[in-house]
Write a protein that holds these residues in place. Structure first.
Motif, short mmCIF file in Angstrom:
data_model
loop_
_atom_site.label_atom_id
_atom_site.label_comp_id
_atom_site.label_asym_id
_atom_site.label_seq_id
_atom_site.Cartn_x
_atom_site.Cartn_y
_atom_site.Cartn_z
N TYR A 75 0.84 -1.21 0.00
CA TYR A 75 0.00 0.00 0.00
C TYR A 75 0.87 1.25 0.00
CZ TYR A 75 -0.29 3.25 3.95
OH TYR A 75 -0.05 4.29 4.82
N ILE A 134 0.31 12.92 -6.80
CA ILE A 134 0.36 13.91 -5.72
C ILE A 134 1.49 13.62 -4.73
CG2 ILE A 134 -2.06 14.59 -5.88
CD1 ILE A 134 -2.68 12.81 -3.47
N MET A 135 2.17 12.47 -4.89
CA MET A 135 3.35 12.17 -4.05
C MET A 135 4.60 12.22 -4.95
SD MET A 135 2.36 11.61 -0.79
CE MET A 135 3.47 10.41 -0.05
N HIS A 183 0.67 4.39 -2.81
CA HIS A 183 0.41 5.80 -2.48
C HIS A 183 1.64 6.67 -2.76
CE1 HIS A 183 -3.41 5.34 0.25
NE2 HIS A 183 -3.56 4.81 -0.95
N ILE A 215 4.81 6.74 8.23
CA ILE A 215 4.17 7.94 7.68
C ILE A 215 4.86 9.21 8.18
CG2 ILE A 215 2.00 9.28 7.59
CD1 ILE A 215 0.50 6.61 7.53
N ASP A 221 -5.86 7.26 -10.91
CA ASP A 221 -5.48 7.73 -9.58
C ASP A 221 -6.47 7.32 -8.50
OD1 ASP A 221 -3.48 8.92 -10.98
OD2 ASP A 221 -4.13 10.99 -10.61
N ALA A 222 -7.78 7.43 -8.78
CA ALA A 222 -8.78 7.17 -7.74
C ALA A 222 -8.75 5.71 -7.31
CB ALA A 222 -10.17 7.57 -8.24
N ILE A 251 -8.42 13.97 -6.63
CA ILE A 251 -8.48 12.77 -7.47
C ILE A 251 -9.73 11.93 -7.17
CG2 ILE A 251 -6.00 12.60 -7.91
CD1 ILE A 251 -5.79 10.46 -5.76
N MET A 252 -10.48 12.30 -6.13
CA MET A 252 -11.76 11.63 -5.84
C MET A 252 -12.91 12.62 -6.12
SD MET A 252 -11.15 8.40 -4.73
CE MET A 252 -12.46 7.95 -3.59
N ILE A 265 8.34 14.39 2.09
CA ILE A 265 7.53 15.31 1.28
C ILE A 265 7.86 16.76 1.60
CG2 ILE A 265 5.14 16.21 1.04
CD1 ILE A 265 5.57 13.73 -0.60
N LEU A 266 7.89 17.09 2.90
CA LEU A 266 8.07 18.49 3.30
C LEU A 266 9.47 19.00 3.00
CD1 LEU A 266 6.17 18.52 6.74
CD2 LEU A 266 5.36 19.38 4.55
N LEU A 278 -5.61 4.97 -5.34
CA LEU A 278 -5.76 5.45 -3.96
C LEU A 278 -6.56 4.45 -3.13
CD1 LEU A 278 -5.73 7.82 -1.78
CD2 LEU A 278 -7.91 8.51 -2.77
N LEU A 324 1.84 7.80 -6.43
CA LEU A 324 0.78 8.67 -6.98
C LEU A 324 1.33 10.02 -7.43
CD1 LEU A 324 -2.15 8.08 -4.42
CD2 LEU A 324 -2.21 7.55 -6.86
N ILE A 342 -0.01 15.82 2.06
CA ILE A 342 -0.18 15.68 3.52
C ILE A 342 -1.59 15.18 3.85
CG2 ILE A 342 -0.20 16.94 5.73
CD1 ILE A 342 2.63 16.45 4.67
N LEU A 401 -3.37 13.16 1.97
CA LEU A 401 -3.31 11.72 1.69
C LEU A 401 -2.69 10.98 2.87
CD1 LEU A 401 -3.37 9.23 -0.33
CD2 LEU A 401 -1.05 9.91 -0.94
N LEU A 402 -1.54 11.48 3.35
CA LEU A 402 -0.84 10.83 4.45
C LEU A 402 -1.63 10.91 5.76
CD1 LEU A 402 2.85 11.97 3.74
CD2 LEU A 402 1.87 9.70 3.37
N GLN A 423 7.67 9.61 5.81
CA GLN A 423 7.19 10.09 4.50
C GLN A 423 6.82 11.57 4.57
OE1 GLN A 423 4.23 6.98 4.28
NE2 GLN A 423 5.08 6.24 2.35
N THR A 424 6.28 11.98 5.71
CA THR A 424 5.92 13.39 5.88
C THR A 424 7.16 14.28 5.75
OG1 THR A 424 4.09 12.78 7.35
CG2 THR A 424 4.87 15.06 7.48
N ILE A 425 8.24 13.89 6.43
CA ILE A 425 9.48 14.66 6.34
C ILE A 425 10.02 14.63 4.90
CG2 ILE A 425 11.89 14.79 7.13
CD1 ILE A 425 9.77 15.76 9.15
#
Lengths: 296, 296
Positions: free
Chosen positions: A80, A89-90, A84, A157, A108-109, B89-90, A164-165, A112, A87, B110, B112-113, A160-162
């Motif tokens: 999973y 958006i990631m 994600h 997560i 995408d939908a 995307i939804m 992305i940011l 997700l 995607l 964020i 999504l996460l 992953q947050t770090i």
């Protein structure tokens, strides 16, 4: 090494058979979501995490088959997270292991939702471990807690947050280690811990496995980062250089190639020292070498 | 009715206090993800699902406090589903309950996460019910299985899959019922079932609650569909007409307004008949009336 790779492949096949058994069939209604879940699950992964669960159980004399539901649940969570991550958006990746990513095939939908569904189904699958003879319900409850913590906002997560940011902004060493320990290390730790906990390993050994998991996680991630720069696209099944394009903070980017290699060597020595405390540690010794030498 | 709404509000406050307790604090590292999780959780929801869990436990003489972790876990799952549903995307919704949706405030990645993290954390929270005195581990394991099944690809996500795939294409009656039973009904069923199972209700009663959950889920969804056409934007906290814009298959679109109202009435009579089998059913009788008459 060749024999060891065959052993890994055989374990991988066993896990894939079990995954096939635990996932809803592709034609169950609504088929589109089950096709997408299966497409990404059966995509040639190395199955490192479930293998760690099985081998950690065997370290404490519990047959590996006894922890297969938990091993499969953890692999569903890993799958999973890749869906994600890929995607638009990631990380917006079109290929993984030589094949188009889930959203390239299903949109995408549905991608997700397929990720959501694998994450949801993972906990049911782990809960099924309670039906296996000789496994204590208390251990299963604790494994669910550990896996959820490791995969959640205080674990994977969080990393992953770090990730992305921090894209496009250089981060300090401490943040880089936080990011990789959490993005990759936490779920690997939980994989080891879960197998050992179901085998009723003592707390002192569970703590050692947590340390080992942290080392293995870092080795895994640094090698990944190195392969993204110096790897062979054919063996990897995806284009190299995506970290640079996405302005990612990686070990080779921050420490350089030589230092990253040196770090992997130190970590592998430390990991082997932890492993040497256990009897029957041969598998883990070979695994550490495999993780360093892997090219895919 | 006024007294009943006050009772609902008081129960809602109790649940919000517990959610605040079970969620990681907003300043825990990395704060952005925890802020986003909390932003969507504390967004003025009616807390119907966790209230059902508490009241179902009380139907079988277990004090509601004993099932609070499970009630909170289910509400986290509901919240995650709204965050992911609102993503561009939804359904691409900008407002929910009068406030900008999660991705409008924190960005798509964020959001999504944050959804992933709430879903993951839900199972840890439910597992915490095992620490409460008098609750059997077997019941907690079965609740995890039931909730995971209800929220997954054979439940809620199955319904969302049909919703996404059928946008712009009229569907038949059977598919419409499948969609709504799964999108809304399954998690409501699981909310009731979980409370009763933790209270060690007999299987025959658990089955009755499953039937009741199906009716309540349909009432809830049909009223939602009607409000999206005829509701008051101020009371709803979101623009009406989004189903029409998204070419959604809804009850008023397919059966017309009059028939939808008639269906709600029939369902509420059937639901009340099921409820009348239980002693102390007063709360559920009032809840059914409330769900029909609600304007938000």
């Amino acid at each position: 090494m060749r024999n060891f790779e065959i052993e890994l492949q055989n374990l991988g096949k066993k896990i894939e058979k079990a995954l096939d058994n635990y996932l809803p069939k592709a034609d169950e209604y609504p088929p589109k979501i089950h096709e997408a879940m299966r497409y990404s699950t059966f995509n040639g992964g190395k199955r490192i995490r479930p293998i760690l669960t099985i081998k950690a159980a065997e370290l404490f004399d519990l047959p590996g088959e006894k922890v297969i539901p938990t091993a499969c649940g953890i692999e569903m969570i890993h799958t999973y997270s890749l869906i994600h991550d890929d995607l638009p958006i990631m990380d917006n990746d079109d290929f993984r292991r030589g094949k188009p990513t889930c959203h390239k095939v299903y949109g995408d939908a549905i991608a997700l939702l397929a990720g959501d569904a694998l994450l949801t189904h993972a906990f049911r699958t782990i809960a099924k471990n309670a039906q296996i003879e000789g496994i204590s319900l208390q251990a299963v409850i604790e494994v669910i807690d550990k896996v959820s913590l490791a995969a959640g906002s205080l674990g994977m997560i969080g990393g992953q947050t770090i990730d992305i940011l921090s894209q496009g902004t250089p981060i300090d060493e401490k943040t880089l280690f936080y990011m990789h320990n959490h993005k990759t290390g936490c779920l690997i730790q939980a994989s080891l811990w879960a197998g050992a906990r179901l085998a009723e390993a003592p707390v002192s050994d569970l703590n050692k496995l947590d340390e080992l998991g942290e080392k293995i996680g870092l080795i895994f991630q640094i090698v990944d980062d190195i392969l993204d720069v110096y790897g062979d696209e054919k063996k990897l099944g995806k284009p190299v250089g995506s970290d640079k394009r996405n302005k990612k903070n990686t070990f080779p980017n921050i420490f350089g190639y030589e230092n990253s290699i040196r770090l992997v060597k130190t970590l592998s020595e430390e990991a082997k020292e932890i492993v040497s405390d256990f009897k029957n540690s041969g598998f883990f010794m070979q695994l550490i070498d495999f993780l360093i030498e892997r090219q895919y």
